[in-house]
Design a protein around this motif. Structure first.
Motif, PDB file in Angstrom:
ATOM      1  N   HIS A 175       0.823  -1.213   0.000  1.00 42.21           N
ATOM      2  CA  HIS A 175       0.000   0.000   0.000  1.00 42.21           C
ATOM      3  C   HIS A 175       0.858   1.265   0.000  1.00 42.21           C
ATOM      4  O   HIS A 175       0.557   2.227  -0.704  1.00 42.21           O
ATOM      5  CB  HIS A 175      -0.946  -0.001   1.199  1.00 42.21           C
ATOM      6  CG  HIS A 175      -1.927  -1.123   1.180  1.00 42.21           C
ATOM      7  ND1 HIS A 175      -2.686  -1.431   0.062  1.00 42.21           N
ATOM      8  CD2 HIS A 175      -2.280  -2.036   2.133  1.00 42.21           C
ATOM      9  CE1 HIS A 175      -3.462  -2.464   0.322  1.00 42.21           C
ATOM     10  NE2 HIS A 175      -3.222  -2.860   1.568  1.00 42.21           N
ATOM     11  N   ILE A 176       1.924   1.241   0.783  1.00 42.88           N
ATOM     12  CA  ILE A 176       2.811   2.413   0.835  1.00 42.88           C
ATOM     13  C   ILE A 176       3.427   2.671  -0.540  1.00 42.88           C
ATOM     14  O   ILE A 176       3.602   3.821  -0.955  1.00 42.88           O
ATOM     15  CB  ILE A 176       3.912   2.213   1.894  1.00 42.88           C
ATOM     16  CG1 ILE A 176       3.280   2.142   3.294  1.00 42.88           C
ATOM     17  CG2 ILE A 176       4.929   3.360   1.841  1.00 42.88           C
ATOM     18  CD1 ILE A 176       4.267   1.841   4.392  1.00 42.88           C
ATOM     19  N   THR A 177       3.742   1.602  -1.258  1.00 45.85           N
ATOM     20  CA  THR A 177       4.399   1.742  -2.565  1.00 45.85           C
ATOM     21  C   THR A 177       3.410   1.802  -3.728  1.00 45.85           C
ATOM     22  O   THR A 177       3.833   1.848  -4.885  1.00 45.85           O
ATOM     23  CB  THR A 177       5.340   0.550  -2.817  1.00 45.85           C
ATOM     24  OG1 THR A 177       4.563  -0.659  -2.821  1.00 45.85           O
ATOM     25  CG2 THR A 177       6.426   0.463  -1.762  1.00 45.85           C
ATOM     26  N   ASP A 178       2.107   1.790  -3.420  1.00 48.32           N
ATOM     27  CA  ASP A 178       1.092   1.741  -4.482  1.00 48.32           C
ATOM     28  C   ASP A 178       1.312   0.541  -5.405  1.00 48.32           C
ATOM     29  O   ASP A 178       1.110   0.624  -6.620  1.00 48.32           O
ATOM     30  CB  ASP A 178       1.083   3.040  -5.296  1.00 48.32           C
ATOM     31  CG  ASP A 178       0.618   4.222  -4.477  1.00 48.32           C
ATOM     32  OD1 ASP A 178      -0.257   4.027  -3.601  1.00 48.32           O
ATOM     33  OD2 ASP A 178       1.122   5.336  -4.693  1.00 48.32           O
ATOM     34  N   GLY A 179       1.765  -0.557  -4.811  1.00 46.57           N
ATOM     35  CA  GLY A 179       1.961  -1.778  -5.580  1.00 46.57           C
ATOM     36  C   GLY A 179       3.260  -1.842  -6.346  1.00 46.57           C
ATOM     37  O   GLY A 179       3.530  -2.835  -7.038  1.00 46.57           O
ATOM     38  N   GLN A 180       4.098  -0.807  -6.255  1.00 43.08           N
ATOM     39  CA  GLN A 180       5.381  -0.796  -6.970  1.00 43.08           C
ATOM     40  C   GLN A 180       6.511  -0.995  -5.961  1.00 43.08           C
ATOM     41  O   GLN A 180       7.182  -0.041  -5.563  1.00 43.08           O
ATOM     42  CB  GLN A 180       5.558   0.507  -7.737  1.00 43.08           C
ATOM     43  CG  GLN A 180       4.448   0.761  -8.763  1.00 43.08           C
ATOM     44  CD  GLN A 180       4.647   2.071  -9.502  1.00 43.08           C
ATOM     45  OE1 GLN A 180       5.749   2.380  -9.977  1.00 43.08           O
ATOM     46  NE2 GLN A 180       3.589   2.858  -9.603  1.00 43.08           N
TER      47      GLN A 180
END
Length: 206
Positions: A175-180
């Motif tokens: 979630h913090i990385t927006d999936g990346q």
């Protein structure tokens, strides 16, 4: 070794402490798959014991689940894996390996917390004297990975590792990385070298 002796050794009953640890580890593995919906029957079958055995070790399934979740936050194999890092490698390679170990740990923890509906670990996981002592031991192991190269850092080894762990934590969270998710190489390169070019690009002129 005679077959009768082999069978006798295989059939050696577990001590109460061994049985308790076995049930906790079994429950933890099942929690990663089923979450809190796991049943005592599933635990007993996976552990190879009678269902009633569980309640000779703990008073309830909830107590066993809590013990298993607490076990998940203990260093455990993390200590062994850090100790296996080849210290003869260059600093960058050592840090990538360390970061990979931490990232796998974080991702497994995030998945478990999602499965069991946890927002954050219980306070005793981080605040108990035992947890503090183990955390200091792990920090010392990680500082050992840096070794003499600490003299090349512009901050203390502890501060460097603090920033490395923070970026690894954030870069490993879906979630913090927006999936990346960040790779271990990207994390180490960012902390070691930043994101500026070695030579500034020429500014565009009108």
């Amino acid at each position: 070794m005679p077959d009768t002796q082999v069978r006798r050794e295989r059939a050696r009953p577990m001590s109460p402490e061994e049985r308790r640890d076995h049930l906790i580890d079994t429950t933890l593995n099942l929690l990663r798959e089923h979450g809190r919906a796991v049943t005592t029957r599933q635990i007993a079958e996976a552990a190879g014991v009678a269902e009633g055995t569980i309640f000779r070790v703990v008073e309830s399934k909830e107590e066993l689940v809590d013990l298993a979740i607490t076990r998940a936050f203990e260093p455990g194999a993390l200590i062994e894996r850090i100790g296996e890092i080849d210290l003869d490698q260059p600093l960058h390679a050592r840090l990538v390996q360390l970061c990979s170990i931490l990232q796998q740990r974080f991702r497994a923890t995030f998945e478990l917390m999602k499965k069991v509906g946890m927002v954050r670990p219980a306070d005793h996981v981080h605040d108990s004297p035992e947890a503090v002592e183990l955390r200091e031991y792990v920090h010392a192991l990680m500082e050992g990975v840096i070794g003499a190269d600490r003299n090349r850092l512009s901050v203390s080894a502890r501060e460097f590792l603090h920033r490395l762990r923070l970026l690894t934590f954030a870069g490993s969270h879906p979630h913090i990385t927006d999936g990346q998710l960040l790779t271990p190489e990207e994390i180490v390169d960012t902390v070691l070298h930043g994101l500026l070019r070695s030579q500034p690009a020429e500014e565009e002129t009108d």
